[in-house]
Design a protein around this motif. Structure first.
Motif, mmCIF file in Angstrom:
data_model
loop_
_atom_site.group_PDB
_atom_site.id
_atom_site.type_symbol
_atom_site.label_atom_id
_atom_site.label_comp_id
_atom_site.label_asym_id
_atom_site.label_seq_id
_atom_site.Cartn_x
_atom_site.Cartn_y
_atom_site.Cartn_z
ATOM 1 N N HIS A 164 -2.773 12.074 9.392
ATOM 2 C CA HIS A 164 -1.794 11.347 8.315
ATOM 3 C C HIS A 164 -0.755 12.728 8.287
ATOM 4 C CE1 HIS A 164 -0.740 10.695 3.677
ATOM 5 N NE2 HIS A 164 0.100 9.835 4.790
ATOM 6 N N GLU A 165 -1.138 14.020 8.595
ATOM 7 C CA GLU A 165 0.456 15.106 9.086
ATOM 8 C C GLU A 165 1.082 14.163 10.206
ATOM 9 O OE1 GLU A 165 1.934 17.403 6.997
ATOM 10 O OE2 GLU A 165 0.032 16.192 5.532
ATOM 11 N N VAL A 166 0.606 13.594 10.797
ATOM 12 C CA VAL A 166 0.963 13.472 12.514
ATOM 13 C C VAL A 166 2.473 11.989 12.344
ATOM 14 C CG1 VAL A 166 1.171 13.376 14.774
ATOM 15 C CG2 VAL A 166 -0.341 14.674 13.829
ATOM 16 N N GLU A 167 1.217 10.894 11.409
ATOM 17 C CA GLU A 167 1.961 10.485 11.328
ATOM 18 C C GLU A 167 2.692 9.702 11.080
ATOM 19 O OE1 GLU A 167 0.187 7.809 13.284
ATOM 20 O OE2 GLU A 167 0.372 6.500 11.983
ATOM 21 N N LYS A 168 3.232 10.768 9.854
ATOM 22 C CA LYS A 168 4.057 11.143 9.121
ATOM 23 C C LYS A 168 5.829 11.214 10.005
ATOM 24 C CE LYS A 168 2.701 13.486 5.184
ATOM 25 N NZ LYS A 168 2.384 14.796 4.448
ATOM 26 N N ILE A 169 5.466 11.712 11.738
ATOM 27 C CA ILE A 169 6.682 11.256 12.958
ATOM 28 C C ILE A 169 6.475 9.783 13.393
ATOM 29 C CG2 ILE A 169 7.137 12.661 14.839
ATOM 30 C CD1 ILE A 169 5.424 14.336 15.092
ATOM 31 N N HIS A 170 5.372 9.310 12.841
ATOM 32 C CA HIS A 170 5.989 8.056 13.841
ATOM 33 C C HIS A 170 6.397 6.707 12.867
ATOM 34 C CE1 HIS A 170 3.594 8.495 17.544
ATOM 35 N NE2 HIS A 170 2.138 8.976 16.342
ATOM 36 N N HIS A 171 5.786 7.389 11.320
ATOM 37 C CA HIS A 171 6.327 6.705 9.964
ATOM 38 C C HIS A 171 7.148 6.987 9.103
ATOM 39 C CE1 HIS A 171 3.560 3.932 12.098
ATOM 40 N NE2 HIS A 171 2.912 4.208 11.316
ATOM 41 N N GLY A 172 7.384 8.112 8.963
ATOM 42 C CA GLY A 172 8.392 8.852 7.364
ATOM 43 C C GLY A 172 7.202 8.956 6.815
ATOM 44 N N THR A 173 6.640 7.834 6.335
ATOM 45 C CA THR A 173 6.613 7.990 5.026
ATOM 46 C C THR A 173 4.661 6.675 4.461
ATOM 47 O OG1 THR A 173 7.607 6.239 3.365
ATOM 48 C CG2 THR A 173 8.051 8.270 2.840
ATOM 49 N N PRO A 174 3.974 7.202 5.902
ATOM 50 C CA PRO A 174 2.375 6.268 6.097
ATOM 51 C C PRO A 174 2.016 6.480 5.010
ATOM 52 C CG PRO A 174 2.571 8.776 7.382
ATOM 53 C CD PRO A 174 4.199 8.902 6.435
ATOM 54 N N LYS A 232 -6.220 3.299 -1.279
ATOM 55 C CA LYS A 232 -5.446 3.528 -2.636
ATOM 56 C C LYS A 232 -5.216 4.052 -2.076
ATOM 57 C CE LYS A 232 -4.982 2.865 -7.330
ATOM 58 N NZ LYS A 232 -3.485 1.717 -7.679
ATOM 59 N N LYS A 233 -3.356 5.394 -2.176
ATOM 60 C CA LYS A 233 -3.346 5.941 -1.984
ATOM 61 C C LYS A 233 -3.910 7.002 -2.859
ATOM 62 C CE LYS A 233 1.684 6.650 -0.301
ATOM 63 N NZ LYS A 233 3.174 6.537 -0.862
ATOM 64 N N ASN A 234 -3.729 8.724 -2.623
ATOM 65 C CA ASN A 234 -4.793 9.078 -3.880
ATOM 66 C C ASN A 234 -6.061 8.735 -4.475
ATOM 67 O OD1 ASN A 234 -2.424 10.920 -2.800
ATOM 68 N ND2 ASN A 234 -1.365 9.789 -4.328
ATOM 69 N N GLN A 235 -6.737 8.250 -3.901
ATOM 70 C CA GLN A 235 -8.099 7.792 -4.887
ATOM 71 C C GLN A 235 -9.146 7.691 -3.431
ATOM 72 O OE1 GLN A 235 -8.534 5.529 -7.220
ATOM 73 N NE2 GLN A 235 -6.433 6.583 -8.061
ATOM 74 N N PRO A 236 -10.301 7.959 -3.993
ATOM 75 C CA PRO A 236 -11.409 8.563 -3.052
ATOM 76 C C PRO A 236 -11.586 7.318 -2.191
ATOM 77 C CG PRO A 236 -12.236 8.896 -5.284
ATOM 78 C CD PRO A 236 -10.314 8.059 -5.634
ATOM 79 N N GLY A 294 -1.477 6.392 4.410
ATOM 80 C CA GLY A 294 -2.775 7.102 4.779
ATOM 81 C C GLY A 294 -3.452 5.994 5.534
ATOM 82 N N ILE A 295 -3.486 4.672 5.038
ATOM 83 C CA ILE A 295 -4.314 3.702 5.609
ATOM 84 C C ILE A 295 -4.716 3.596 6.931
ATOM 85 C CG2 ILE A 295 -2.581 1.722 5.830
ATOM 86 C CD1 ILE A 295 -4.583 -0.082 4.869
ATOM 87 N N ASP A 296 -4.460 4.211 7.958
ATOM 88 C CA ASP A 296 -4.346 4.240 9.434
ATOM 89 C C ASP A 296 -5.399 5.496 9.546
ATOM 90 O OD1 ASP A 296 -2.421 1.539 9.399
ATOM 91 O OD2 ASP A 296 -1.581 2.806 11.127
ATOM 92 N N ASN A 297 -5.143 6.468 9.158
ATOM 93 C CA ASN A 297 -5.939 7.795 9.169
ATOM 94 C C ASN A 297 -7.287 7.452 8.864
ATOM 95 O OD1 ASN A 297 -3.308 8.002 7.440
ATOM 96 N ND2 ASN A 297 -5.183 9.919 6.740
ATOM 97 N N THR A 298 -6.990 7.034 7.638
ATOM 98 C CA THR A 298 -8.185 6.714 7.244
ATOM 99 C C THR A 298 -9.111 5.835 7.869
ATOM 100 O OG1 THR A 298 -7.571 6.932 4.749
ATOM 101 C CG2 THR A 298 -9.048 5.943 5.010
ATOM 102 N N VAL A 299 -8.541 4.898 8.298
ATOM 103 C CA VAL A 299 -9.716 3.569 9.073
ATOM 104 C C VAL A 299 -10.399 3.842 10.316
ATOM 105 C CG1 VAL A 299 -8.098 2.461 9.490
ATOM 106 C CG2 VAL A 299 -10.020 0.983 8.728
ATOM 107 N N VAL A 318 1.371 -0.899 -0.283
ATOM 108 C CA VAL A 318 -0.273 0.299 -0.277
ATOM 109 C C VAL A 318 0.867 1.511 0.130
ATOM 110 C CG1 VAL A 318 -0.322 0.158 2.618
ATOM 111 C CG2 VAL A 318 -2.045 1.225 1.308
ATOM 112 N N VAL A 319 2.381 1.324 0.224
ATOM 113 C CA VAL A 319 2.478 2.574 0.729
ATOM 114 C C VAL A 319 3.268 2.668 -0.791
ATOM 115 C CG1 VAL A 319 5.052 3.230 1.883
ATOM 116 C CG2 VAL A 319 4.205 1.721 2.567
ATOM 117 N N HIS A 320 2.963 1.992 -1.872
ATOM 118 C CA HIS A 320 3.681 1.392 -2.515
ATOM 119 C C HIS A 320 2.509 2.262 -4.389
ATOM 120 C CE1 HIS A 320 7.369 1.340 -1.899
ATOM 121 N NE2 HIS A 320 7.283 0.221 -1.036
ATOM 122 N N GLY A 321 1.661 2.311 -3.136
ATOM 123 C CA GLY A 321 0.050 2.777 -4.496
ATOM 124 C C GLY A 321 -0.801 1.096 -4.482
#
Ligand code: PMV
Length: 316
Positions: free
Chosen positions: A134-144, A161-165, A146-151, A18-21
């Protein structure tokens, strides 16, 4: 006193790819939550934060700017310049095991932001909340991805899927998800960095693993949607093998996955960043106790069970 909460989560299929799209699927755990409460304080005392699960009892002013809680508060006020941080006490409690792949960081952040929105009577949508988390997750994960913040913010099962509705789905039927913690942990950013380097070194191999993970995710979700749990279990087994091939499993996780299957689970896999954290196993209600006790005997800790159907909220 204002109080707000957010759920934990598990990734059912598709982590790392998921990190790679590629597509991945996750469900919230509505009955296991982080809760933040805000109360007013005397003016001279400043803002204070209490978070027992991370042994924190400190003044806001004494925290480093990079501390995730201070970062969250600063982000909130930077986005809402018409309100200011008044002296408050923020109390944060969480039932979600830390650094185990159950979304504890995202849930704590979401609950804190929800309580700040409510405290200042500012309307917000799950989408706005999710973007901030998602902005805060970047501190924990570097390049999250977005699945965690979404769910965690939408509180619905998602195919992400990244950048998809946002795509949500639902699960009905009698099946239990057993969650077992391996008792050790590797920071997600480390396994994510490992996979990123492997993609550079072996692009064809890793790309074909990602493609297979996405296929497994989609067939697994389809099976869950039609209550075909034996098939969904097979998809989980395949997904675990693909994560092994990727190099993010470890002997303890493999042992727990094997144990769950030998105890009668339809399938099992690691969930989250890997090399520690949790495994999830899918089984019938009749097998729930035996799968749980077998996992405990095999060294699993913090065994939890929850119905996988999306209309259930209880976790044991
Ligand atoms: O360790 P967790 O639960 O935050 O899960 C990480 C999932 C990854 O796909 C490995 C990373 C990501 O950002 O999606």
């Amino acid at each position: 006193m204002i109080s707000a909460s957010a759920p934990g989560k598990v990734i059912l299929f598709g982590e790392h790819a998921v990190v790679h799209g590629y597509k991945a699927a996750a469900i919230p755990l509505p009955a296991i939550r982080a809760t933040s409460s805000i109360g007013n304080r005397y003016y001279s005392l400043g803002t204070h934060i209490v978070a027992p699960m991370i042994d924190l009892d400190a003044d806001y002013a004494d925290l480093a700017d990079s501390h995730p809680l201070k970062f969250t508060i600063d982000l909130f006020y930077a986005r809402h310049p018409h309100v200011a941080l008044s002296p408050i006490t923020i109390s944060i409690e969480s039932q979600i095991p830390i650094s185990s792949g159950m979304g504890s960081g995202a849930a704590v952040t979401a609950s804190l932001l929800r309580s700040l929105f409510q405290f200042h009577k500012i309307d917000f949508s799950p989408q706005i909340l999710s973007e901030l988390v998602h902005e805060v997750e970047k501190i924990h994960h570097g390049t999250p991805s977005g699945i965690d913040n979404t769910v965690v913010c939408f509180e619905q099962p998602v195919i992400f899927k990244k950048n998809q509705p946002l795509q949500t789905f639902s699960i009905t039927g009698e099946a239990i998800l057993v969650i077992a913690n391996s008792g050790h942990t590797t920071p997600t950013h480390e396994t994510v960095a490992y996979v990123r380097q492997k993609l550079v070194d072996q692009p064809q191999t890793v790309t074909s693993i990602f493609t297979a993970i996405e296929e497994t995710c989609l067939e697994g979700v389809q099976a869950l949607q039609s209550s075909n749990f034996p098939f969904a279990g097979m998809s989980m087994r395949k997904n675990h093998q693909l994560l092994r091939d990727l190099g993010v499993s470890d002997p303890v996780l493999d042992r727990l996955v094997d144990t769950a299957i030998k105890a009668g689970a339809w399938g099992a896999k690691l969930s989250g960043g890997g090399r520690g954290g949790i495994i999830i196993a899918l089984c019938s209600p009749e097998k729930e106790d035996f799968v749980g006790s077998s996992l405990e005997n095999a060294g699993g800790v913090q065994i939890m069970t929850t119905p996988i159907a999306t209309d259930h909220g209880s976790i044991n």
